[in-house]
Design a protein around this motif. Structure first.
Motif, PDB file in Angstrom:
ATOM      1  N   VAL A  21      95.755 104.544  26.402  1.00  0.00           N
ATOM      2  CA  VAL A  21      95.643 103.216  27.012  1.00  0.00           C
ATOM      3  C   VAL A  21      95.302 102.125  26.000  1.00  0.00           C
ATOM      4  O   VAL A  21      95.719 100.980  26.174  1.00  0.00           O
ATOM      5  CB  VAL A  21      94.644 103.204  28.192  1.00  0.00           C
ATOM      6  N   ALA A  22      94.577 102.433  24.945  1.00  0.00           N
ATOM      7  CA  ALA A  22      94.285 101.409  23.933  1.00  0.00           C
ATOM      8  C   ALA A  22      95.564 101.010  23.194  1.00  0.00           C
ATOM      9  O   ALA A  22      95.717  99.847  22.805  1.00  0.00           O
ATOM     10  CB  ALA A  22      93.206 101.882  22.965  1.00  0.00           C
ATOM     11  N   HIS A  23      96.499 101.950  23.004  1.00  0.00           N
ATOM     12  CA  HIS A  23      97.801 101.588  22.421  1.00  0.00           C
ATOM     13  C   HIS A  23      98.514 100.604  23.348  1.00  0.00           C
ATOM     14  O   HIS A  23      99.081  99.608  22.890  1.00  0.00           O
ATOM     15  CB  HIS A  23      98.676 102.835  22.242  1.00  0.00           C
ATOM     16  N   GLN A  24      98.481 100.884  24.645  1.00  0.00           N
ATOM     17  CA  GLN A  24      99.119  99.978  25.591  1.00  0.00           C
ATOM     18  C   GLN A  24      98.455  98.602  25.567  1.00  0.00           C
ATOM     19  O   GLN A  24      99.133  97.580  25.632  1.00  0.00           O
ATOM     20  CB  GLN A  24      99.063 100.555  27.004  1.00  0.00           C
ATOM     21  N   MET A  25      97.134  98.581  25.485  1.00  0.00           N
ATOM     22  CA  MET A  25      96.414  97.306  25.440  1.00  0.00           C
ATOM     23  C   MET A  25      96.798  96.501  24.206  1.00  0.00           C
ATOM     24  O   MET A  25      96.969  95.277  24.278  1.00  0.00           O
ATOM     25  CB  MET A  25      94.906  97.544  25.457  1.00  0.00           C
ATOM     26  N   ALA A  26      96.952  97.166  23.078  1.00  0.00           N
ATOM     27  CA  ALA A  26      97.339  96.477  21.842  1.00  0.00           C
ATOM     28  C   ALA A  26      98.721  95.853  21.984  1.00  0.00           C
ATOM     29  O   ALA A  26      98.938  94.692  21.613  1.00  0.00           O
ATOM     30  CB  ALA A  26      97.307  97.451  20.662  1.00  0.00           C
ATOM     31  N   LEU A 108     101.931  95.561  13.481  1.00  0.00           N
ATOM     32  CA  LEU A 108     100.760  95.652  14.353  1.00  0.00           C
ATOM     33  C   LEU A 108      99.934  96.843  13.866  1.00  0.00           C
ATOM     34  O   LEU A 108     100.389  97.988  13.956  1.00  0.00           O
ATOM     35  CB  LEU A 108     101.245  95.860  15.784  1.00  0.00           C
ATOM     36  N   ILE A 109      98.739  96.568  13.305  1.00  0.00           N
ATOM     37  CA  ILE A 109      97.912  97.650  12.769  1.00  0.00           C
ATOM     38  C   ILE A 109      96.478  97.524  13.285  1.00  0.00           C
ATOM     39  O   ILE A 109      96.031  96.438  13.634  1.00  0.00           O
ATOM     40  CB  ILE A 109      97.891  97.677  11.221  1.00  0.00           C
ATOM     41  N   GLY A 110      95.791  98.641  13.313  1.00  0.00           N
ATOM     42  CA  GLY A 110      94.387  98.640  13.704  1.00  0.00           C
ATOM     43  C   GLY A 110      93.506  98.151  12.574  1.00  0.00           C
ATOM     44  O   GLY A 110      93.841  98.291  11.390  1.00  0.00           O
ATOM     45  N   ALA A 111      92.362  97.572  12.927  1.00  0.00           N
ATOM     46  CA  ALA A 111      91.428  97.053  11.927  1.00  0.00           C
ATOM     47  C   ALA A 111      90.959  98.150  10.968  1.00  0.00           C
ATOM     48  O   ALA A 111      90.588  97.864   9.830  1.00  0.00           O
ATOM     49  CB  ALA A 111      90.219  96.408  12.619  1.00  0.00           C
ATOM     50  N   ALA A 130     106.896  90.990   5.822  1.00  0.00           N
ATOM     51  CA  ALA A 130     106.310  91.066   7.168  1.00  0.00           C
ATOM     52  C   ALA A 130     104.859  90.622   7.123  1.00  0.00           C
ATOM     53  O   ALA A 130     104.168  90.824   6.136  1.00  0.00           O
ATOM     54  CB  ALA A 130     106.395  92.497   7.710  1.00  0.00           C
ATOM     55  N   GLN A 131     104.446  89.994   8.197  1.00  0.00           N
ATOM     56  CA  GLN A 131     103.037  89.635   8.335  1.00  0.00           C
ATOM     57  C   GLN A 131     102.314  90.775   9.035  1.00  0.00           C
ATOM     58  O   GLN A 131     102.944  91.644   9.635  1.00  0.00           O
ATOM     59  CB  GLN A 131     102.897  88.348   9.137  1.00  0.00           C
ATOM     60  N   PHE A 132     100.994  90.754   8.954  1.00  0.00           N
ATOM     61  CA  PHE A 132     100.181  91.759   9.633  1.00  0.00           C
ATOM     62  C   PHE A 132      99.492  91.123  10.824  1.00  0.00           C
ATOM     63  O   PHE A 132      98.990  90.005  10.743  1.00  0.00           O
ATOM     64  CB  PHE A 132      99.124  92.335   8.685  1.00  0.00           C
ATOM     65  N   LEU A 133      99.469  91.823  11.906  1.00  0.00           N
ATOM     66  CA  LEU A 133      98.748  91.425  13.100  1.00  0.00           C
ATOM     67  C   LEU A 133      97.717  92.523  13.328  1.00  0.00           C
ATOM     68  O   LEU A 133      98.077  93.668  13.619  1.00  0.00           O
ATOM     69  CB  LEU A 133      99.709  91.303  14.275  1.00  0.00           C
ATOM     70  N   VAL A 134      96.443  92.192  13.142  1.00  0.00           N
ATOM     71  CA  VAL A 134      95.378  93.194  13.120  1.00  0.00           C
ATOM     72  C   VAL A 134      94.695  93.287  14.480  1.00  0.00           C
ATOM     73  O   VAL A 134      94.191  92.295  15.005  1.00  0.00           O
ATOM     74  CB  VAL A 134      94.353  92.884  12.013  1.00  0.00           C
ATOM     75  N   ILE A 135      94.688  94.497  15.021  1.00  0.00           N
ATOM     76  CA  ILE A 135      94.077  94.779  16.319  1.00  0.00           C
ATOM     77  C   ILE A 135      92.653  95.274  16.093  1.00  0.00           C
ATOM     78  O   ILE A 135      92.434  96.227  15.335  1.00  0.00           O
ATOM     79  CB  ILE A 135      94.880  95.860  17.075  1.00  0.00           C
ATOM     80  N   GLY A 136      91.696  94.616  16.726  1.00  0.00           N
ATOM     81  CA  GLY A 136      90.300  95.030  16.607  1.00  0.00           C
ATOM     82  C   GLY A 136      90.068  96.401  17.220  1.00  0.00           C
ATOM     83  O   GLY A 136      90.649  96.735  18.248  1.00  0.00           O
ATOM     84  N   ARG A 137      89.258  97.209  16.552  1.00  0.00           N
ATOM     85  CA  ARG A 137      88.899  98.528  17.072  1.00  0.00           C
ATOM     86  C   ARG A 137      87.392  98.658  17.007  1.00  0.00           C
ATOM     87  O   ARG A 137      86.791  98.352  15.978  1.00  0.00           O
ATOM     88  CB  ARG A 137      89.539  99.638  16.239  1.00  0.00           C
TER      89      ARG A 137
END
Length: 191
Positions: A21-26, A108-111, A130-137
């Motif tokens: 579910v956290a993958h889906q949220m991201a 899209l990468i995790g912090a 490519a730019q990075f979009l960082v997902i908080g974990r």
């Protein structure tokens, strides 16, 4: 007549063993905040650091099921299977740019990966194209580097362990993904 803006694709790569579910949220966050028009889930073919993974076809199918809630804005790619060998972000990105000319790409990468990305093969070229979009974990170092609020502390590793012990993971794994895990007997699923 003005030219249309390029489609903004967020590449969401990972082992997805299993997707949760956290993958889906991201993925939803990237679309809901207008950071991307589409999220392209890219399950790795063979992990670059030798991690043992469930079969690619199972992880691909689980990603299809996990991404389905996004409708046409979510897609799953076999690009790393087509390339073959160990998965490398640069090779994947170059192949996708060739296949989807005119699209712009964000990774899209995790912090938790922010510090190690400079050690990726071809990092300089990756960062140019490519730019990075960082997902908080939750629990990730330096949370201030994230572009998103921290997502719940859910990990595929702990999910696999819980499944192997016969514990309930229905609050952590999308129902359609869990149906596949059950049907295939993945991660030591006990009936």
């Amino acid at each position: 007549m003005p030219r249309p803006s390029p489609v903004r694709i967020a590449l969401f790569g990972g082992s997805f063993d299993p997707p949760h579910v956290a993958h889906q949220m991201a993925a939803l966050w990237a679309i809901a905040t207008a950071r991307a028009d589409r999220v392209l889930w890219v399950p790795c073919h063979r992990h670059a650091f030798g991690k043992q993974l469930a079969e690619f076809h199972d992880r691909f199918e689980m990603c299809v099921r996990a991404a389905a809630f996004l409708g046409e804005r979510g897609e799953v790619s076999r690009v790393e299977e087509q390339i073959g060998g160990e998965s490398r972000t640069l090779m994947t990105l170059l192949r996708l740019r060739e296949e989807r000319r005119g699209a712009s790409f964000t990774l899209l990468i995790g912090a938790d990966l922010v510090e190690e990305r400079t050690r990726w093969a071809g990092y300089d070229e990756i960062s140019r194209i490519a730019q990075f979009l960082v997902i908080g974990r939750q629990g990730a170092p330096r949370p201030g580097q994230a572009d998103s609020p921290p997502l719940p502390a859910v990990s595929s590793t702990s999910i696999r362990a819980r499944i192997s012990r016969g514990e309930d993971v229905s609050q952590l794994v999308p129902a359609a993904v869990l149906d596949h895990v059950r049907a295939r007997g993945l991660y030591g699923w006990r009936t």
